[in-house]
Design a protein around this motif. Structure first.
Motif, PDB file in Angstrom:
ATOM      1  N   LEU A  20       0.831  -1.206   0.000  1.00 12.95           N
ATOM      2  CA  LEU A  20       0.000   0.000   0.000  1.00 12.95           C
ATOM      3  C   LEU A  20       0.866   1.258   0.000  1.00 12.95           C
ATOM      4  N   ALA A  21       1.983   1.216   0.736  1.00 15.27           N
ATOM      5  CA  ALA A  21       2.878   2.365   0.773  1.00 15.27           C
ATOM      6  C   ALA A  21       3.511   2.612  -0.598  1.00 15.27           C
ATOM      7  N   LEU A  22       3.917   1.547  -1.276  1.00 17.59           N
ATOM      8  CA  LEU A  22       4.494   1.710  -2.616  1.00 17.59           C
ATOM      9  C   LEU A  22       3.475   2.289  -3.590  1.00 17.59           C
ATOM     10  N   HIS A  69       2.861  17.214  -0.756  1.00 19.10           N
ATOM     11  CA  HIS A  69       2.465  17.102   0.638  1.00 19.10           C
ATOM     12  C   HIS A  69       1.589  15.858   0.775  1.00 19.10           C
ATOM     13  N   LEU A  70       1.888  15.013   1.735  1.00 16.66           N
ATOM     14  CA  LEU A  70       1.161  13.757   1.922  1.00 16.66           C
ATOM     15  C   LEU A  70       0.329  13.842   3.192  1.00 16.66           C
ATOM     16  N   LEU A  71      -0.953  13.508   3.064  1.00 15.67           N
ATOM     17  CA  LEU A  71      -1.866  13.486   4.210  1.00 15.67           C
ATOM     18  C   LEU A  71      -2.575  12.143   4.246  1.00 15.67           C
ATOM     19  N   GLY A  72      -2.582  11.511   5.409  1.00 17.88           N
ATOM     20  CA  GLY A  72      -3.319  10.270   5.588  1.00 17.88           C
ATOM     21  C   GLY A  72      -4.320  10.417   6.705  1.00 17.88           C
ATOM     22  N   HIS A  73      -5.577  10.116   6.417  1.00 19.28           N
ATOM     23  CA  HIS A  73      -6.630  10.169   7.435  1.00 19.28           C
ATOM     24  C   HIS A  73      -6.833   8.784   8.030  1.00 19.28           C
ATOM     25  N   SER A  74      -6.761   8.669   9.348  1.00 22.14           N
ATOM     26  CA  SER A  74      -7.063   7.428  10.066  1.00 22.14           C
ATOM     27  C   SER A  74      -6.185   6.286   9.540  1.00 22.14           C
ATOM     28  N   PHE A  75      -6.774   5.218   8.999  1.00 23.19           N
ATOM     29  CA  PHE A  75      -5.959   4.140   8.442  1.00 23.19           C
ATOM     30  C   PHE A  75      -5.018   4.664   7.360  1.00 23.19           C
ATOM     31  N   GLY A  76      -5.460   5.669   6.616  1.00 23.51           N
ATOM     32  CA  GLY A  76      -4.584   6.264   5.604  1.00 23.51           C
ATOM     33  C   GLY A  76      -3.310   6.812   6.186  1.00 23.51           C
ATOM     34  N   GLY A  77      -3.331   7.181   7.478  1.00 24.89           N
ATOM     35  CA  GLY A  77      -2.125   7.647   8.136  1.00 24.89           C
ATOM     36  C   GLY A  77      -1.088   6.552   8.283  1.00 24.89           C
ATOM     37  N   VAL A  80      -0.659   4.117   6.170  1.00 25.41           N
ATOM     38  CA  VAL A  80      -0.081   3.980   4.834  1.00 25.41           C
ATOM     39  C   VAL A  80       0.867   5.147   4.549  1.00 25.41           C
ATOM     40  N   ALA A  81       0.441   6.350   4.926  1.00 20.42           N
ATOM     41  CA  ALA A  81       1.257   7.543   4.669  1.00 20.42           C
ATOM     42  C   ALA A  81       2.583   7.474   5.424  1.00 20.42           C
ATOM     43  N   ARG A  82       2.546   7.021   6.672  1.00 17.08           N
ATOM     44  CA  ARG A  82       3.782   6.880   7.449  1.00 17.08           C
ATOM     45  C   ARG A  82       4.762   5.944   6.751  1.00 17.08           C
ATOM     46  N   ALA A  83       4.234   4.811   6.288  1.00 13.02           N
ATOM     47  CA  ALA A  83       5.084   3.826   5.626  1.00 13.02           C
ATOM     48  C   ALA A  83       5.629   4.372   4.305  1.00 13.02           C
ATOM     49  N   ALA A  84       4.804   5.092   3.562  1.00 19.48           N
ATOM     50  CA  ALA A  84       5.245   5.658   2.284  1.00 19.48           C
ATOM     51  C   ALA A  84       6.350   6.681   2.497  1.00 19.48           C
ATOM     52  N   ALA A  85       6.183   7.541   3.500  1.00 18.88           N
ATOM     53  CA  ALA A  85       7.198   8.553   3.782  1.00 18.88           C
ATOM     54  C   ALA A  85       8.506   7.902   4.217  1.00 18.88           C
ATOM     55  N   GLY A  86       8.412   6.779   4.924  1.00 18.56           N
ATOM     56  CA  GLY A  86       9.618   6.072   5.328  1.00 18.56           C
ATOM     57  C   GLY A  86      10.338   5.418   4.167  1.00 18.56           C
ATOM     58  N   LEU A  87       9.556   4.918   3.196  1.00 17.55           N
ATOM     59  CA  LEU A  87      10.152   4.251   2.044  1.00 17.55           C
ATOM     60  C   LEU A  87      10.788   5.234   1.067  1.00 17.55           C
ATOM     61  N   ALA A  96      -6.815  -4.206   5.787  1.00 22.44           N
ATOM     62  CA  ALA A  96      -6.672  -2.935   6.493  1.00 22.44           C
ATOM     63  C   ALA A  96      -6.990  -3.104   7.974  1.00 22.44           C
ATOM     64  N   GLY A  97      -8.018  -3.898   8.277  1.00 22.07           N
ATOM     65  CA  GLY A  97      -8.346  -4.163   9.671  1.00 22.07           C
ATOM     66  C   GLY A  97      -7.218  -4.863  10.396  1.00 22.07           C
ATOM     67  N   ARG A  98      -6.581  -5.815   9.713  1.00 22.00           N
ATOM     68  CA  ARG A  98      -5.455  -6.535  10.310  1.00 22.00           C
ATOM     69  C   ARG A  98      -4.310  -5.569  10.627  1.00 22.00           C
ATOM     70  N   LEU A  99      -4.037  -4.624   9.728  1.00 23.76           N
ATOM     71  CA  LEU A  99      -2.974  -3.660   9.964  1.00 23.76           C
ATOM     72  C   LEU A  99      -3.318  -2.727  11.129  1.00 23.76           C
ATOM     73  N   LEU A 100      -4.575  -2.322  11.213  1.00 27.18           N
ATOM     74  CA  LEU A 100      -4.992  -1.471  12.329  1.00 27.18           C
ATOM     75  C   LEU A 100      -4.797  -2.174  13.667  1.00 27.18           C
TER      76      LEU A 100
END
Length: 315
Positions: free
Chosen positions: A92-94, A109-117, A119-126, A208-212
């Protein structure tokens, strides 16, 4: 889940499929009202979709930003595989990194809402070079509140055992007994919510639920990011514990916005106030990045902000 109050498209908004190196994604793309000050990529949350940002796109466009909200793989109008591996965090991050590149505007600028956050954290790290800044909206680096963990476990279990339509009806009943038990949604919103639920892949909802449920504390990873960081949420947030969000903002030195009177979706309930805080942060973040100082970026980070009583200010 965010629930849009209107499905009307903001001015200058196109609906199309964004072609990327990792497939095509359904997007809402709002052009700026004047000269472009920057571009923002907006990732929706669990059981959500790009329409969760409809109320926010207009104010961002008026402020001079191109704002692009996306359905992730398997979400609403973006097709997705059935297999579990397709919905792992890295995949999802890729996707988010590929979406940013396909917009053609350079770092965004990257914004992730809730679960999207998550994904956004992982994308910014990659791929930190793909982004000018990172905003976590109603999204923490730690575990969701216990009541929400119970709800996600129940939803994943129901999806594994029951027809999707039955689960939809059950979730609607639970929502009617929740925060606004007497509230009724307009028929067009109900039709949209049902269509979104039925078109979202079960594998995406389960993954997504599993990741949460299994998300580790990512505070250390946030501290390591060479990007300006913004943590924003409503003071009536229910999915992540508010004290945990405040503590993370303090520990990381992030720009910190609290939207007074908002719950889990300030993007729906307080879009004008939220847009003012986002664009102020983005402007300062762009200035930090333009200096080329990694130390300045790590030190974050553009100050502290707050929205109080529906008005924007600094605190």
């Amino acid at each position: 889940m965010s629930k849009p109050r209107s499905l009307a498209l903001p001015p200058r908004t196109r609906v199309y499929r964004l072609t990327t190196a990792r497939g095509s994604f359904a997007v809402l793309d709002t052009a700026p009202a004047g000269p472009r000050r920057g571009t923002a990529l907006l990732l929706p949350g669990y059981t959500g979709s790009k329409e969760d940002f409809l109320a926010l796109l207009g104010p961002l466009g008026e402020a001079g930003y191109r704002a692009v909200a996306v359905d992730g793989r398997g979400q609403h109008e973006t097709p997705g595989p059935r297999g579990r591996a397709a919905y792992r965090r890295k995949a999802l991050a890729l996707d988010a990194v590929a979406q940013a590149a396909a917009l053609g505007d350079g770092p965004v600028h990257l914004l992730g809402h809730s679960f999207g956050g998550l994904v956004a954290r992982a994308a910014a790290g990659l791929a930190p070079d793909a982004f000018v800044s990172l905003t976590l909206l109603s999204s923490g680096p730690g575990r969701v509140a216990r009541s929400q963990r119970v709800r996600v476990r129940a939803l994943r279990g129901a999806l594994a055992l029951l027809p999707k339509e039955r689960v939809w009806l059950a979730t609607r009943w639970l929502d009617s007994r929740g925060e606004e038990p007497g509230a009724t949604d307009p028929p067009e919103i109900v039709r949209f919510l049902r269509r979104r639920w039925m078109t979202t892949r079960i594998a995406q909802l389960s993954g997504a639920g599993r990741l949460l449920l299994g998300d580790p504390d990512g505070t250390a990873a946030l501290l390591a990011l060479p990007l300006p960081l913004h943590i924003a949420y409503g003071d009536e947030e229910t999915v992540w514990p508010v004290p945990d969000l405040a503590a993370t903002a303090l520990r990381t030195g992030a720009h910190h916005t609290v939207v007074v009177g908002a719950g889990h979706s300030p993007n729906v309930s307080h879009p004008v106030e939220l847009a003012a805080e986002l664009t102020a942060f983005w402007e300062r973040a762009a200035d930090v990045v333009s200096t080329g100082s990694a130390g300045a970026a790590r030190s974050r980070r553009a100050g502290h902000g707050a929205v109080r009583r529906g008005r924007a200010g600094n605190g």
